[in-house]
Design a protein around this motif. Structure first.
Motif, PDB file in Angstrom:
ATOM      1  N   GLY A  52      -3.042   8.215  -7.157  1.00  0.00           N
ATOM      2  CA  GLY A  52      -1.808   7.481  -7.460  1.00  0.00           C
ATOM      3  C   GLY A  52      -2.130   6.019  -7.727  1.00  0.00           C
ATOM      4  N   ILE A  53      -1.421   5.425  -8.648  1.00  0.00           N
ATOM      5  CA  ILE A  53      -1.658   4.021  -9.009  1.00  0.00           C
ATOM      6  C   ILE A  53      -0.326   3.287  -8.992  1.00  0.00           C
ATOM      7  N   ASP A  86      -0.346   9.090 -13.003  1.00  0.00           N
ATOM      8  CA  ASP A  86      -0.854  10.141 -12.122  1.00  0.00           C
ATOM      9  C   ASP A  86      -2.120  10.728 -12.712  1.00  0.00           C
ATOM     10  N   TYR A 105      -8.242   3.768  -0.304  1.00  0.00           N
ATOM     11  CA  TYR A 105      -7.037   2.934  -0.391  1.00  0.00           C
ATOM     12  C   TYR A 105      -7.501   1.548  -0.806  1.00  0.00           C
ATOM     13  N   GLY A 139       4.026   4.202  -2.523  1.00  0.00           N
ATOM     14  CA  GLY A 139       3.856   4.757  -3.846  1.00  0.00           C
ATOM     15  C   GLY A 139       4.942   4.256  -4.764  1.00  0.00           C
ATOM     16  N   ARG A 140       5.013   4.822  -5.938  1.00  0.00           N
ATOM     17  CA  ARG A 140       6.047   4.423  -6.884  1.00  0.00           C
ATOM     18  C   ARG A 140       7.406   4.901  -6.398  1.00  0.00           C
TER      19      ARG A 140
END
Ligand code: BTN
Length: 246
Positions: free
Chosen positions: A112-113, A102, A58, A43-44
């Motif tokens: 999540g991106i 978000d 995913y 993730g970030r």
């Protein structure tokens, strides 16, 4: 677009699979990397994206956009809006986008991106847009729940499989990427609407600074516009780490 799909079963990270293909020269614009499960989903801010088998979507998309260059912030926003559009089509009506990437339902994280790039070829910018959607989870590991509230489509009453989310999402992503190139104003406006923050008093975190004011505009090329007691202030988009309502 998105004709080439690579299904990896269990893999480390779909973003990593996309970067491996970029590094060996086999990647093409629009390649889609999918996994059933990820053992090192990321993730970030160095966080882990917990990716149990069959429970979430995913997905990573390789973008090798032709010039003029697209701003990473525009890509992130295009991806966030595309996910939101797709989920509305699937019956999830009330979701909010939270800066920068978000997607939440009543404060609970659903999507999540992670947009990444690596300096592989200076003459040809490339991006990997990684998207994780919680789809079928009925519960989450305690370490995740302790970090922040989370939810899934199943918990929000949307009973769909990951394949259907994938198809809707890619269809919307194609449209939003066109918009990022052709109509940044509209993309900016749609994003601002989806944050539900327009006209509200907000706190903007930007590097070591924090700005407060009324959020009166967003221009992905120029910045966030805040109305403050002494006039208007623009905060460049690429520096904005978070925007929250006061
Ligand atoms: C975040 O909110 O921190 C971003 C999470 C991004 C997760 C997705 S899952 C598919 C792709 N592969 C990864 O390793 N990460 C992204």
């Amino acid at each position: 677009m998105f004709e080439r799909r690579f299904q990896h079963g269990t893999t480390d990270s779909t973003n990593e699979r996309a970067f491996t293909a970029l590094a060996d020269g086999s990647a093409r614009h629009g390649d889609v990397h999918l996994a059933e499960a990820q053992t090192a989903g990321r993730g970030r801010l160095g966080r882990t994206w917990i990716s149990a088998a069959g429970e979430g979507l995913y997905l990573s998309v390789v973008l090798l956009p032709a010039p003029p260059p697209l701003r990473p912030a525009a890509l992130t926003v295009a991806a966030a809006l595309a996910v939101r559009d797709a989920l509305i089509e699937l019956g999830l009506e009330h979701s909010t986008l939270k800066w920068p990437n978000d997607l939440e339902v009543l404060g609970k994280k659903l999507v999540g991106i992670l947009v990444e790039t690596r300096g592989l070829d200076r003459d040809r910018p490339h991006y990997v847009v990684g998207i994780g959607v919680n789809v079928r989870q009925r519960s989450f590991p305690s370490e995740l729940v302790e970090e922040r509230p989370v939810t899934s489509l199943a918990l929000e009453g949307v009973d769909v499989g990951t394949e259907e989310v994938t198809e809707r999402l890619l269809a919307q992503l194609a449209q939003r990427l066109d918009q990022a190139r052709d109509d940044l104003d509209r993309l900016s406006g749609d994003f601002l609407d989806a944050t539900c923050l327009a006209g509200r008093e907000v706190r903007v975190r930007s590097g070591r600074s924090e700005h407060r004011g009324r959020l009166v505009g967003l221009d992905l090329a120029a910045g966030l516009e805040l109305e403050q007691p002494d006039g208007r202030r623009r905060v460049p988009v690429e520096t904005v780490e978070g925007v929250t309502a006061l």
